[in-house]
Scaffold this motif. Sequence first.
Motif, PDB file in Angstrom:
ATOM      1  N   TYR A   3      -9.325  38.086  -2.620  1.00 22.40           N
ATOM      2  CA  TYR A   3      -7.920  38.056  -2.682  1.00 22.40           C
ATOM      3  C   TYR A   3      -8.413  36.173  -3.594  1.00 22.40           C
ATOM      4  O   TYR A   3      -7.337  36.230  -4.251  1.00 22.40           O
ATOM      5  N   THR A   9      -6.940  45.279  -4.262  1.00 20.27           N
ATOM      6  CA  THR A   9      -5.540  45.627  -4.056  1.00 20.27           C
ATOM      7  C   THR A   9      -5.701  46.041  -2.340  1.00 20.27           C
ATOM      8  O   THR A   9      -6.907  46.240  -2.263  1.00 20.27           O
ATOM      9  N   LEU A  10      -4.598  47.706  -1.970  1.00 20.59           N
ATOM     10  CA  LEU A  10      -5.145  47.653  -0.690  1.00 20.59           C
ATOM     11  C   LEU A  10      -6.422  48.474  -1.157  1.00 20.59           C
ATOM     12  O   LEU A  10      -6.582  48.652   0.245  1.00 20.59           O
ATOM     13  N   PHE A  39     -10.042  39.102   2.020  1.00 19.25           N
ATOM     14  CA  PHE A  39      -8.148  39.488   1.331  1.00 19.25           C
ATOM     15  C   PHE A  39      -7.139  38.744   1.467  1.00 19.25           C
ATOM     16  O   PHE A  39      -7.534  38.007   3.088  1.00 19.25           O
ATOM     17  N   GLN A  43      -2.204  42.541   3.362  1.00 21.24           N
ATOM     18  CA  GLN A  43      -2.834  43.335   2.556  1.00 21.24           C
ATOM     19  C   GLN A  43      -3.828  43.801   3.850  1.00 21.24           C
ATOM     20  O   GLN A  43      -4.091  44.918   4.234  1.00 21.24           O
ATOM     21  N   GLN A  46      -1.415  45.250   6.666  1.00 29.50           N
ATOM     22  CA  GLN A  46      -0.846  46.624   5.826  1.00 29.50           C
ATOM     23  C   GLN A  46      -1.990  47.789   6.010  1.00 29.50           C
ATOM     24  O   GLN A  46      -1.908  48.783   6.591  1.00 29.50           O
TER      25      GLN A  46
END
Length: 150
Positions: A3, A9-10, A39, A43, A46
């Motif tokens: 990150y 991204t996820l 990350f 993120q 989730q």
Amino acid sequence: MGYMDGKSTLVEVRVAAMDLLARREHSRRELHNKLERRFSEDQVAQALQTLAAEGLQSDSRFAEAFVRQRSQRGYGPLRIRQELRQRGISDALVAETLESCDVDWYEALEGVVERKYGGHPATDLKEKARRQRFLLYRGFAGEQIREVLD
């Protein structure tokens, strides 16, 4: 990567998590700690929630595999309980897993004593105390240790 560049991204978080899970079961806390190095917190949270909802990450499955693996390597329930707590497993799940596992802890203790000391009794009190300390460190209960060593 990660990150730091603000572009992960996820999907990348999920792939990283799946790579870790492909090697072995991980507790949610272990995965969180490993992924947060690369990350963002949001993120990671989730992605872990999604993996758990899909059944791809399970603290219950992790705990069962951990108990099986550690007990086979000669560790007792007290040590295993402590190690699971350190890995973020709830006390309730630890208790449930240790209760439901089909390990005969007395038999496991006898196996450790046999492998380590070859069935030879302690020659004196100093040696007996040394053996007790070793077995306590391994996570067996003092009461069982005394029974096996006497």
